[in-house]
Motif scaffolding. Structure first.
Motif, PDB file in Angstrom:
ATOM      1  N   SER A 203       0.959  -1.230  -0.027  1.00  0.00           N
ATOM      2  CA  SER A 203       0.102   0.100  -0.037  1.00  0.00           C
ATOM      3  C   SER A 203       0.917   1.206  -0.092  1.00  0.00           C
ATOM      4  CB  SER A 203      -0.920   0.019   1.314  1.00  0.00           C
ATOM      5  OG  SER A 203      -1.538   1.235   1.426  1.00  0.00           O
ATOM      6  N   ILE A 204       1.874   1.299   0.756  1.00  0.00           N
ATOM      7  CA  ILE A 204       2.927   2.466   0.945  1.00  0.00           C
ATOM      8  C   ILE A 204       3.406   2.790  -0.348  1.00  0.00           C
ATOM      9  CG2 ILE A 204       5.084   3.230   1.839  1.00  0.00           C
ATOM     10  CD1 ILE A 204       3.983   1.618   4.406  1.00  0.00           C
TER      11      ILE A 204
ATOM     12  N   GLU B  92       2.399   1.865  -3.446  1.00  0.00           N
ATOM     13  CA  GLU B  92       1.467   2.317  -4.564  1.00  0.00           C
ATOM     14  C   GLU B  92       1.027   3.641  -4.158  1.00  0.00           C
ATOM     15  OE1 GLU B  92      -0.693   1.905  -7.500  1.00  0.00           O
ATOM     16  OE2 GLU B  92       0.408  -0.006  -6.845  1.00  0.00           O
ATOM     17  N   GLN B  93       1.035   4.083  -2.896  1.00  0.00           N
ATOM     18  CA  GLN B  93       0.672   5.538  -2.567  1.00  0.00           C
ATOM     19  C   GLN B  93       1.973   6.231  -3.007  1.00  0.00           C
ATOM     20  OE1 GLN B  93      -0.926   6.369   1.404  1.00  0.00           O
ATOM     21  NE2 GLN B  93      -1.091   4.244   1.681  1.00  0.00           N
ATOM     22  N   ILE B  94       3.168   6.126  -2.743  1.00  0.00           N
ATOM     23  CA  ILE B  94       4.220   6.926  -3.514  1.00  0.00           C
ATOM     24  C   ILE B  94       4.466   6.763  -4.653  1.00  0.00           C
ATOM     25  CG2 ILE B  94       6.872   6.873  -3.279  1.00  0.00           C
ATOM     26  CD1 ILE B  94       6.754   5.527  -0.651  1.00  0.00           C
ATOM     27  N   LYS B  95       4.005   5.879  -5.465  1.00  0.00           N
ATOM     28  CA  LYS B  95       4.024   5.742  -7.028  1.00  0.00           C
ATOM     29  C   LYS B  95       2.902   6.922  -7.437  1.00  0.00           C
ATOM     30  CE  LYS B  95       4.139   1.971  -9.032  1.00  0.00           C
ATOM     31  NZ  LYS B  95       4.874   2.207 -10.398  1.00  0.00           N
ATOM     32  N   ASN B  96       1.907   6.951  -6.689  1.00  0.00           N
ATOM     33  CA  ASN B  96       0.644   7.648  -7.174  1.00  0.00           C
ATOM     34  C   ASN B  96       0.716   9.202  -6.894  1.00  0.00           C
ATOM     35  OD1 ASN B  96      -0.361   5.728  -8.623  1.00  0.00           O
ATOM     36  ND2 ASN B  96      -1.628   4.905  -6.833  1.00  0.00           N
ATOM     37  N   LEU B  97       1.792   9.721  -6.078  1.00  0.00           N
ATOM     38  CA  LEU B  97       1.874  11.069  -5.363  1.00  0.00           C
ATOM     39  C   LEU B  97       2.155  12.160  -6.749  1.00  0.00           C
ATOM     40  CD1 LEU B  97       4.716  10.817  -2.675  1.00  0.00           C
ATOM     41  CD2 LEU B  97       2.083  11.485  -2.536  1.00  0.00           C
TER      42      LEU B  97
ATOM     43  N   MET C  45       1.861  11.869   4.566  1.00  0.00           N
ATOM     44  CA  MET C  45       1.127  11.934   3.274  1.00  0.00           C
ATOM     45  C   MET C  45       0.589  10.215   3.099  1.00  0.00           C
ATOM     46  SD  MET C  45       3.542  13.637   0.806  1.00  0.00           S
ATOM     47  CE  MET C  45       4.832  14.894   1.298  1.00  0.00           C
ATOM     48  N   LEU C  46       0.878   9.522   4.008  1.00  0.00           N
ATOM     49  CA  LEU C  46       0.538   8.131   3.969  1.00  0.00           C
ATOM     50  C   LEU C  46      -0.639   7.574   4.843  1.00  0.00           C
ATOM     51  CD1 LEU C  46       4.035   6.546   4.012  1.00  0.00           C
ATOM     52  CD2 LEU C  46       2.806   7.221   2.010  1.00  0.00           C
ATOM     53  N   ASN C  47      -1.530   6.986   4.303  1.00  0.00           N
ATOM     54  CA  ASN C  47      -2.726   6.270   4.902  1.00  0.00           C
ATOM     55  C   ASN C  47      -3.014   4.943   5.049  1.00  0.00           C
ATOM     56  OD1 ASN C  47      -4.257   8.995   5.910  1.00  0.00           O
ATOM     57  ND2 ASN C  47      -3.911   9.526   3.639  1.00  0.00           N
ATOM     58  N   HIS C  48      -3.018   4.220   5.926  1.00  0.00           N
ATOM     59  CA  HIS C  48      -3.046   2.845   5.967  1.00  0.00           C
ATOM     60  C   HIS C  48      -3.328   2.412   7.538  1.00  0.00           C
ATOM     61  CE1 HIS C  48      -2.229  -1.600   6.091  1.00  0.00           C
ATOM     62  NE2 HIS C  48      -2.504  -1.282   4.636  1.00  0.00           N
TER      63      HIS C  48
END
Length: 394
Positions: free
Chosen positions: A58-59, A61-66, A265-268
Motif C-alpha cells: 500500500s505504501i 502504491e501511494q508513493i507511486k501515485n503522488l 502523506m501516507l494512509n493505512h
C-alpha cells in the motif's frame, strides 16, 4: 510469536553457540561486527508477514501515485545532486511490532528510506545462524546466496567491469557497518573507497588501487550526504553537487525523497498518523506523539516526550514531524523469562525497468529499552541488537 520455535531455540541456546556465530562471521568476513548482534532471531507468523506485505504494498502504491514534483520538495536546496533518477535502487521500510487496542499483534510503520541497508551482511548472518542452529534451515529465506549475488550484481555493477564500480563511504574503516562493506566486496568484487580518496579530472572520477588510477563509472553510495557538513576540516576533490560522469546506485537525492518527509502523506491501518510540526492540529494532544527531525539517521534527535516549550523553540518547524506513538510489545522471550521488543526492516531492491521493488530480505532489531537502538540498552542485557526474522505457520 511462534511458541514452538521459540521454545526450541531457547532450549538449544548456549553462550558458546552465540560465540560460535560471531566466530563464523569473523571467519567469513575477516572482521568482527562493530554493532551488537542479538543472541536470538525473531520468530514471526505467516499471518504477521502478510500484514507487513499488505502495508508495504500500500505504501509503495501511494508513493507511486503522488503528484509529480511532490518528492522533490523534500530535498534541501544545498543538497541537490544533478542527474536524478525516476525511482530509487533501494527501498527499506521499518515497522514496529506492536499490540493494538484490541490486543492483536500488528506492524506499525516507523520510517522508510531509499538507502541501502546491510544487504550482504544479513544473508551471511542468516546462513550462519542456520549453521549453528540447523533446525532454522527449514524456515530459511528462499533467496539463496547465489540469488542475492545475481540481484545485487545486476543492480550495482550492471554491465560495467567491477573494478570501475565502487562502494563509496566517508572513512569506511570507522563505520559501524564496515563488516557489510567487506562482505559486499567479497560478494561483488568491488572496492570500498573513502570519499576523501576520490580524484576528479574534468567530469570524470577516479580512485587508486595498487598504484593504478582507475575510472569510476558507477557508485554504490553509502554516504549520508548531509552528514558531511558535520565533519570538521574535510578536504575533498569532489563535491556531490557537481555534474560528473557517474551512475549513482542509488542517487543521493532519494535519501531525502523517501524519508520521514513522506509520513504525513501516507494512509493505512498500519501507518500511525503523522503531521509536519508546523501543521500540527490544535485539537491533537502532544503527549500522544513522538517528535522526529526529518533527516536524522539511526534515531538521532528523536524526542519521545516532546513538550510545547520544546516544539515552540524549534525555528525550522517544517523540518520536523510529530508521529503518533505506538506500543511496541515485548513478546520475544529470552532464556531468563524476560521479554524484548523489536522492529523489522524489509529490504527491497528496485530495478530500473521494474514497476515495483523486489523484497530481498529482512533485518530485525531487538531491545529492552524505550528506543530500538542498542545504545539505550543496559550493558548486561540479552536478546538485544541486530537480528533477522524467520516466518512460519503458527
Amino acid at each position: 510469536m511462534i511458541s514452538k520455535y521459540r521454545k526450541q531455540f531457547n532450549k538449544e541456546f548456549t553462550p558458546q553457540k552465540y560465540e560460535e556465530v560471531q566466530r563464523l562471521l569473523m571467519e567469513k568476513s575477516g572482521i568482527q561486527p562493530s554493532f551488537r548482534l542479538s543472541e536470538s532471531p525473531l520468530f514471526l507468523t505467516k499471518e504477521f508477514e502478510a500484514k507487513l506485505l499488505d502495508a508495504s504494498n500500500s505504501i509503495i502504491e501511494q508513493i507511486k501515485n503522488l503528484p509529480e514534483g511532490t518528492l522533490e520538495k523534500a530535498i534541501p536546496e544545498n543538497c541537490k545532486v544533478p542527474n536524478d533518477t525516476q525511482q530509487p535502487h533501494f527501498f527499506t521500510i521499518d515497522f514496529g511490532i506492536c499490540r493494538n487496542e484490541n490486543g492483536n499483534i500488528e506492524p506499525q510503520l516507523i520510517e522508510l528510506q531509499a538507502f541501502p541497508s546491510l544487504f550482504a551482511f544479513q544473508k551471511v548472518f542468516e546462513d550462519t545462524l542456520c549453521e549453528v542452529y540447523p533446525f532454522l534451515s527449514d524456515l530459511q529465506n528462499e533467496l539463496t546466496s547465489e540469488d542475492l549475488k545475481k540481484y545485487l550484481s545486476e543492480l550495482i555493477i550492471g554491465e560495467e567491469n567491477p573494478e570501475n564500480v565502487i562502494l563509496l563511504e566517508i572513512f569506511p574503516e570507522k563505520q559501524k557497518t564496515l563488516i557489510d562493506f567487506v562482505l559486499t566486496e567479497k560478494l561483488l568484487g568491488i572496492k570500498t573507497v573513502c570519499l576523501t580518496k576520490v580524484k576528479k579530472e574534468g567530469k570524470k572520477l577516479f580512485y587508486e588501487n595498487k598504484g593504478k588510477k582507475i575510472e569510476i563509472k558507477r557508485i554504490y553510495n553509502r554516504v549520508i550526504f548531509d552528514e558531511l557538513d558535520k565533519i570538521p576540516n574535510l578536504n575533498l576533490e569532489f563535491d556531490f553537487r557537481e555534474d560528473v560522469d557517474v551512475k549513482w546506485i542509488t542517487h543521493p537525492n532519494w535519501f531525502f525523497k523517501i524519508s520521514k518527509f513522506l509520513l504525513p502523506m501516507l494512509n493505512h491501518q498500519f501507518v500511525p498518523k503523522s503531521y509536519f510540526l508546523h501543521e500540527f492540529p490544535a485539537d491533537e494532544n502532544l503527549e500522544n506523539f513522538v517528535l522526529k527531525p526529518l533527516f536524522s539517521f539511526a534515531g538521532s534527535g528523536v524526542n519521545l516526550n516532546p513538550t510545547k516549550e520544546i516544539t515552540d523553540a524549534i525555528q525550522d518547524k517544517e523540518n520536523y514531524i510529530l508521529q503518533r506513538k505506538v506500543n511496541y510489545e515485548p513478546i520475544f522471550e529470552d532464556i531468563n523469562g524476560e521479554f524484548s521488543k523489536a522492529e523489522i526492516r524489509l529490504l527491497y531492491i528496485w530495478r530500473e525497468n521494474d514497476d515495483y521493488p523486489i523484497l530481498i530480505e529482512n533485518l530485525g532489531r531487538m531491545t529492552k529499552a524505550a528506543m530500538v537502538n542498542v545504545d539505550f540498552n543496559k550493558k548486561d542485557a540479552i536478546w538485544i541488537g541486530s537480528s533477522t526474522a524467520f516466518f512460519a505457520e503458527e
